[in-house]
Write a protein that holds these residues in place. Sequence first.
Motif, PDB file in Angstrom:
ATOM      1  N   ASP A   1      -5.666  -2.297  -5.329  1.00 31.05           N
ATOM      2  CA  ASP A   1      -4.927  -1.100  -5.741  1.00 31.05           C
ATOM      3  C   ASP A   1      -3.983  -1.417  -6.899  1.00 31.05           C
ATOM      4  O   ASP A   1      -3.887  -0.642  -7.867  1.00 31.05           O
TER       5      ASP A   1
ATOM      6  N   SER B   1       0.118   3.715  -2.887  1.00 30.51           N
ATOM      7  CA  SER B   1      -0.623   4.921  -2.535  1.00 30.51           C
ATOM      8  C   SER B   1       0.264   6.036  -2.029  1.00 30.51           C
ATOM      9  O   SER B   1      -0.156   7.190  -1.977  1.00 30.51           O
TER      10      SER B   1
ATOM     11  N   PRO C   1      -1.210  10.729   3.613  1.00 30.11           N
ATOM     12  CA  PRO C   1      -1.667  10.373   2.269  1.00 30.11           C
ATOM     13  C   PRO C   1      -1.202  11.336   1.193  1.00 30.11           C
ATOM     14  O   PRO C   1      -1.514  11.145   0.022  1.00 30.11           O
TER      15      PRO C   1
ATOM     16  N   GLN D   1       0.824  -1.210   0.000  1.00 26.38           N
ATOM     17  CA  GLN D   1       0.000   0.000   0.000  1.00 26.38           C
ATOM     18  C   GLN D   1       0.858   1.260   0.000  1.00 26.38           C
ATOM     19  O   GLN D   1       0.519   2.252  -0.651  1.00 26.38           O
ATOM     20  N   ASN D   2       1.973   1.210   0.705  1.00 25.01           N
ATOM     21  CA  ASN D   2       2.878   2.353   0.716  1.00 25.01           C
ATOM     22  C   ASN D   2       3.490   2.585  -0.661  1.00 25.01           C
ATOM     23  O   ASN D   2       3.657   3.721  -1.099  1.00 25.01           O
TER      24      ASN D   2
ATOM     25  N   ARG E   1       3.326  10.836  -2.618  1.00 22.54           N
ATOM     26  CA  ARG E   1       3.031   9.975  -3.763  1.00 22.54           C
ATOM     27  C   ARG E   1       3.721   8.620  -3.615  1.00 22.54           C
ATOM     28  O   ARG E   1       4.794   8.520  -3.065  1.00 22.54           O
ATOM     29  N   GLY E   2       3.067   7.641  -4.181  1.00 17.21           N
ATOM     30  CA  GLY E   2       3.632   6.305  -4.126  1.00 17.21           C
ATOM     31  C   GLY E   2       4.833   6.173  -5.043  1.00 17.21           C
ATOM     32  O   GLY E   2       5.021   6.951  -5.980  1.00 17.21           O
TER      33      GLY E   2
END
Length: 291
Positions: free
Chosen positions: A206, A146, A154, A142-143, A157-158
């Motif tokens: 995702d 996302s 949040p 997820q890191n 940016r990923g």
Amino acid sequence: LASDSRGFQTQQNLSGQYQDILNSLAEMNRQRNAEEARIQMFGDTQSGNLSALADTVNQASLGNTTLDDIGRYRQGLSDITKAVDQFSSPISDQYGEVFTDYTDRTTNLQNAINALEQTYTDEQNRISGMETGISDEALRIQNLLSGVNDLGDPTVRGELGIANKDELDQILRDIAVKQREARGFSSDLGFNFQDELAELGMAQSDAQNLLQQRADEEGRIARTQTQQLQDATDLLRRAETGEAQFSASDLQFLEDSLNQLEQQRTGFSSDLAFDFSDSQETFNQAKEAIQ
């Protein structure tokens, strides 16, 4: 006669003393027998308690035992050893252990309880390790996707986007491996990985969404490339056939269309690689013919 009387009295006294001694010996013997019986009863009782506890521990398994049970086993053994330690008798120095193999049996039982607890703890740690492994993998992915960092921000940016197809494919493979591990996990203790797998499923979604966005973007690029080539070909055809040779307004329309086509091409951007070289040569020819 007086002498005979004194002798008879002495004999009676000695006889009485002898009887007293016999009575004392009999009482002492009775008391000893009673004490020996008490010792024997105590030893039998504690030996039975120890045997019953040992049977329970030996029959225990991860499937039918909790940490509370293990705590009760320890307390039971402690109660037995405490009772033995506190037991006293005036003839205890004439006896060895209160019952046969007391030391060896209590030591063996203590070791058995320790082993059971260690087995239970190891299995709990194995379950916890699987839970943590799934959660950590979900958080890592997820890191990457996302950009939410360890602080939950949040706005960062990923690291991965639609341009990272190989990495996204690898992520989906990693997720599949972790899901298979979770499905194949078994334990005699209760466990539930539902929450952790839900987190992993969100990460999987995702990654799949990014791959779908990539496919959509590839389609947009392909359509734009095709449209660019069609428009450039159409302009070239119209310029070469002389449709605008004698009309200033038509010529202006072709020049405007040419400029618009060039702006579309130069203004096009994408996170993916794209190539308008197929339409560029046709565009140059059309431009030369119109100008």
